[in-house]
Design a protein around this motif. Structure first.
Motif, PDB file in Angstrom:
ATOM      1  N   ASP A  57      -4.037   0.872  -7.274  1.00 39.93           N
ATOM      2  CA  ASP A  57      -4.325   0.714  -5.844  1.00 39.93           C
ATOM      3  C   ASP A  57      -5.755   0.238  -5.614  1.00 39.93           C
ATOM      4  O   ASP A  57      -6.007  -0.576  -4.717  1.00 39.93           O
ATOM      5  CB  ASP A  57      -4.088   2.044  -5.105  1.00 39.93           C
ATOM      6  N   ASP A 102       0.840  -1.197   0.000  1.00 42.22           N
ATOM      7  CA  ASP A 102       0.000   0.000   0.000  1.00 42.22           C
ATOM      8  C   ASP A 102       0.879   1.253   0.000  1.00 42.22           C
ATOM      9  O   ASP A 102       2.116   1.158  -0.019  1.00 42.22           O
ATOM     10  CB  ASP A 102      -0.991  -0.015   1.179  1.00 42.22           C
ATOM     11  N   GLU A 120      -6.851  -3.256  -3.845  1.00 42.53           N
ATOM     12  CA  GLU A 120      -7.816  -3.291  -2.731  1.00 42.53           C
ATOM     13  C   GLU A 120      -8.899  -4.342  -3.001  1.00 42.53           C
ATOM     14  O   GLU A 120      -9.282  -5.111  -2.106  1.00 42.53           O
ATOM     15  CB  GLU A 120      -8.453  -1.912  -2.570  1.00 42.53           C
ATOM     16  N   ARG A 166     -15.204   2.276  -5.390  1.00 40.16           N
ATOM     17  CA  ARG A 166     -15.749   2.233  -4.030  1.00 40.16           C
ATOM     18  C   ARG A 166     -17.006   1.360  -3.975  1.00 40.16           C
ATOM     19  O   ARG A 166     -17.175   0.542  -3.066  1.00 40.16           O
ATOM     20  CB  ARG A 166     -16.071   3.660  -3.560  1.00 40.16           C
ATOM     21  N   LEU A 169     -16.040  -2.269  -4.225  1.00 39.92           N
ATOM     22  CA  LEU A 169     -15.534  -2.796  -2.948  1.00 39.92           C
ATOM     23  C   LEU A 169     -16.688  -3.076  -1.994  1.00 39.92           C
ATOM     24  O   LEU A 169     -16.694  -4.094  -1.287  1.00 39.92           O
ATOM     25  CB  LEU A 169     -14.550  -1.799  -2.331  1.00 39.92           C
ATOM     26  N   LYS A 173      -0.131  -5.431   1.003  1.00 36.18           N
ATOM     27  CA  LYS A 173      -1.573  -5.349   0.747  1.00 36.18           C
ATOM     28  C   LYS A 173      -2.109  -6.680   0.242  1.00 36.18           C
ATOM     29  O   LYS A 173      -3.092  -7.216   0.734  1.00 36.18           O
ATOM     30  CB  LYS A 173      -1.843  -4.237  -0.283  1.00 36.18           C
ATOM     31  N   ARG A 185      -7.395  -7.846  -2.664  1.00 36.08           N
ATOM     32  CA  ARG A 185      -7.257  -8.237  -1.256  1.00 36.08           C
ATOM     33  C   ARG A 185      -8.610  -8.657  -0.685  1.00 36.08           C
ATOM     34  O   ARG A 185      -8.712  -9.629   0.058  1.00 36.08           O
ATOM     35  CB  ARG A 185      -6.677  -7.074  -0.454  1.00 36.08           C
ATOM     36  N   LYS A 186      -9.652  -7.912  -1.054  1.00 38.29           N
ATOM     37  CA  LYS A 186     -10.980  -8.244  -0.527  1.00 38.29           C
ATOM     38  C   LYS A 186     -11.412  -9.633  -1.014  1.00 38.29           C
ATOM     39  O   LYS A 186     -11.984 -10.415  -0.240  1.00 38.29           O
ATOM     40  CB  LYS A 186     -12.000  -7.187  -0.966  1.00 38.29           C
TER      41      LYS A 186
END
Lengths: 107, 591
Positions: B340, B312, B344, B378, B381, B318, B347-348
């Protein structure tokens, strides 16, 4: 006025070379109206020809001896394309100079 | 001597039996597919007691064979309804092989669906099943920490874990395998096998190989000679020795995009204007700037070392450096061009335990419905978070692209056999379309990944837009890939094998030296054919017909920019890909 440039992108190890030389992501390169082969273009830019397997001309893989003309969108692909795409796209044949990607007026 | 270990989740009993002689040549994918074909009724409920979850290290796992430590995980897939082999790196395959285990079969179903269990295989050969209710609902990284707390400080072990999506029986759930540093970041991702693991109440498998030696080969000297030849080829070839260790698999992003085959915004375009932000070249620059590890193996014995850690902005780990397919699915297919943001999302997926390809394809479909906007990282995610929390929406999304497309009325749903298409549009790259359509696995880019032309004499380079030779090429690729999956090799060994004759010769030499049985190219290709034959016949018994070997209609009807291409390989050509199956079935006595 007729267009006299091609756009050029460099991938993989060639991308790193571009960054080292401080060049933009997309290069505009003047070429003769009669055209220039991929090899000649690479040599004129002092790129390591032996590390280039093939090129894209207008989003289609061509061998390095393909004649590039003003207005073309070009990208050089170095050796090292993983996956079956090296075959499915024709890069393997392009790199070996086979005739599967026919030339356009060059030998 | 290699054994089969069986775990009956109905009784908790663990038994061990010798690997039957008929499967002595098998490991990895051939073994998982042979076992599923032989022991799982094709019409069984994938999440019921009749399904079996099989873990099999490749035939050469645990030996010094370079890049030979892959793990095959097999079962009837809850996503496709057919047979599934999902292949992972990580440490588990070598550890299982060192314990003398050819296959671990998890069968039956526990009486208490709320219970959680952990299977522990110790280096001394003992095996026990433990209650692990306190791990219920844990995400994969927290679960890895919880496992670590139970182990001696000086232990060396691998984990195979299931995130909350698998526990909730979602069809996009994958199974995580730990890497050499203990991160649960390698995945048997495809086909919903996490849901099968969840249906059996199994939250984790822990395999210790502390102090265990490598698996001995019948002829050690010959083995080491072949290993040296093979390793030299892998480390000196342009692809496996330079490009992959430098840029990882995501070096493909710019190339496939330039070819006009980089599916963008739910396969509506072939080029993504934001590719520069998520390319392998950019990913490397970011990783290096942030002090991330840009070159390591995903398992011990890997000499290609194309794995990396993405950090990160503060320089903390990350996720693993996302692979090309993950970057594409969570990036271009969703219209997201920020590395990035992609990391993210990756990773989720790893935390929740879902396949990154299915997740990204699902998000692309969901965005296409208009419920959230393309490019809205967003919202993407949040959608993945809802899967992890098991909300009403999350349970729809967690069942994958097709379920999402049906629920939200999306016209173009890019799936074959109910599984999302990976990162190459089949319209300007017709050959990959043949593999997507005909693979026994559903749309799968790895099904036809590897050796071709001068090795298999199946046609060589083809015109990417043409149809001639595509079926034969795909057939050869699928057979060779099944062979490599059986031996436990990473499919990236294919590149030097193609260009360096000694490298290909080293594979049968390693097999012969290890097993003590003669081997040659034909014998190896027979392994691939036999594997595909088990899989094809299972799928036929499960109700698949030639109609299932087709791409969605829009690939035939809607031209893709910039080439204006449509998929045009004929049905007859597609139906010819498995022409070898009846003869192979006859030879195996399973016709």
């Amino acid at each position: 006025m007729a267009e006299s440039t091609i756009t050029l992108r460099l991938f993989g190890a060639l991308h790193a070379l571009r960054r080292e030389r401080g060049l933009p992501t997309v290069l505009k390169v003047d070429v003769p109206e009669s055209g220039i082969t991929g090899i000649e273009l690479a040599e004129s830019l002092e790129l390591p020809v032996e590390q280039i397997e093939g090129l894209f001309c207008n989003h289609t893989v061509r061998p390095l001896r393909w004649m590039l003309r003003p207005g073309d969108h070009v990208a050089f692909v170095p050796l090292g394309t993983p996956g079956p795409h090296r075959f499915f796209l024709g890069l393997y044949g392009a790199g070996r100079g086979s005739d599967v990607n026919s030339t356009n007026g060059t030998s | 001597m290699r054994d089969i270990v069986r775990l009956d989740m109905a009784t908790g009993q663990v038994t061990r039996e010798p690997l039957p002689e008929k499967w002595a040549r098998y490991g990895g994918r051939a073994l998982t597919s042979a076992i599923v074909f032989s022991e799982v009724p094709a019409d069984t409920d994938p999440l019921g007691p009749g399904n079996k979850l099989v873990f099999a290290p490749g035939l050469l796992a645990g030996t010094p064979a370079p890049n030979g430590g892959r793990l095959s995980v097999g079962a009837k897939s809850p996503l496709t309804g057919g047979i599934k082999e999902s292949n992972s790196g990580g440490q588990a395959a070598n550890a299982l092989a060192k314990l003398g285990i050819a296959a671990l079969i998890v069968e039956g179903k526990p009486a208490d669906p709320g219970a959680r269990w952990a299977l522990v295989l110790e280096a001394d050969g003992s095996i026990r099943l433990e209650r692990a209710d306190e791990w219920a609902g844990l995400e994969n990284y927290a679960l890895a920490d919880a496992v670590k707390a139970t182990r001696p400080a000086d232990d060396r072990y691998a984990t195979i874990t299931n995130g909350p999506a698998g526990e909730m029986l979602m069809k996009s759930a994958g199974i995580a395998v730990s890497d050499p540093h203990g991160y649960p970041n390698r995945f048997a991702g495809r086909g919903g096998l996490g849901a099968v693991m969840g249906s059996k109440g199994l939250k984790a498998i822990i395999v210790s190989d502390k102090g265990l030696k490598m698996v001995e080969s019948a002829d050690k000297q010959a083995m080491m000679a072949a290993v040296r030849t093979f390793a030299n080829a892998l480390t000196t070839h342009a692809v496996s020795g330079t490009a992959l260790p430098t840029y990882g698999t995501n070096v493909l992003a710019n190339i496939i995009n330039e070819a006009g085959g980089y599916p963008t915004r739910n396969f509506s375009e072939g080029r993504f204007e934001g590719v520069e932000g998520i390319s392998g070249e950019t990913m490397r620059e970011i990783t290096v700037q942030r002090g991330g590890n840009v070159k390591h193996g995903c398992h011990t014995g890997c000499v290609i070392q194309c794995s990396r850690y993405y950090m990160d902005k503060d320089g903390h780990y990350k996720t693993k450096g996302p692979e090309y397919e993950s970057v594409w699915s969570l990036g271009a297919d969703c219209g997201i061009g920020d590395m990035d943001a992609v990391a993210e999302l990756d990773r989720k997926c790893g935390e929740v335990g879902i396949d990154t390809i299915e997740a990204g394809v699902m998000l692309g479909v969901y965005m296409d419905s208009g419920e959230i906007a393309f490019g809205d990282a967003r919202a993407a995610l949040d959608a993945l978070d809802q899967i992890g929390r098991g909300t009403e929406l999350g349970r729809i999304l967690g069942d994958g692209a097709e379920a999402t497309g049906i629920a939200f009325g999306v016209k173009n749903i890019p799936v074959v056999k109910h599984q999302g298409l990976p990162a190459y549009d089949p319209r300007p790259i017709q050959g990959i379309g043949v593999t997507y359509a005909t693979s026994t696995m559903g749309a799968d880019h790895t099904a036809g990944y590897t050796i071709t032309s001068n090795v298999l004499a199946v046609g060589g380079t083809v015109d990417p837009f043409g149809t001639e030779g595509q079926a034969a090429l795909s057939q050869g690729l699928q057979i060779a890939t099944a062979m490599l999956d059986t031996l436990g090799f990473c499919i990236f060994v294919a590149f030097p094998v193609l260009d360096i004759p000694e490298a290909f010769g080293a594979i049968p030499e390693m097999v012969a030296a290890h097993t003590g049985q003669a081997s040659d190219v034909d014998a190896l290709m027979d392994l691939g054919k036999e594997t595909l034959t088990y899989e094809r016949l299972f799928n036929e018994r499960a109700g698949f017909t030639p109609a299932d070997d087709r791409l969605p209609k829009f690939f035939y009807e809607e031209p893709l920019s910039p080439h204006g291409a449509v998929f045009s390989v004929s049905d007859a050509d597609l139906d010819s890909v498995h022409a070898f199956v009846p003869e192979t079935a006859q030879r195996l006595g399973i016709a």
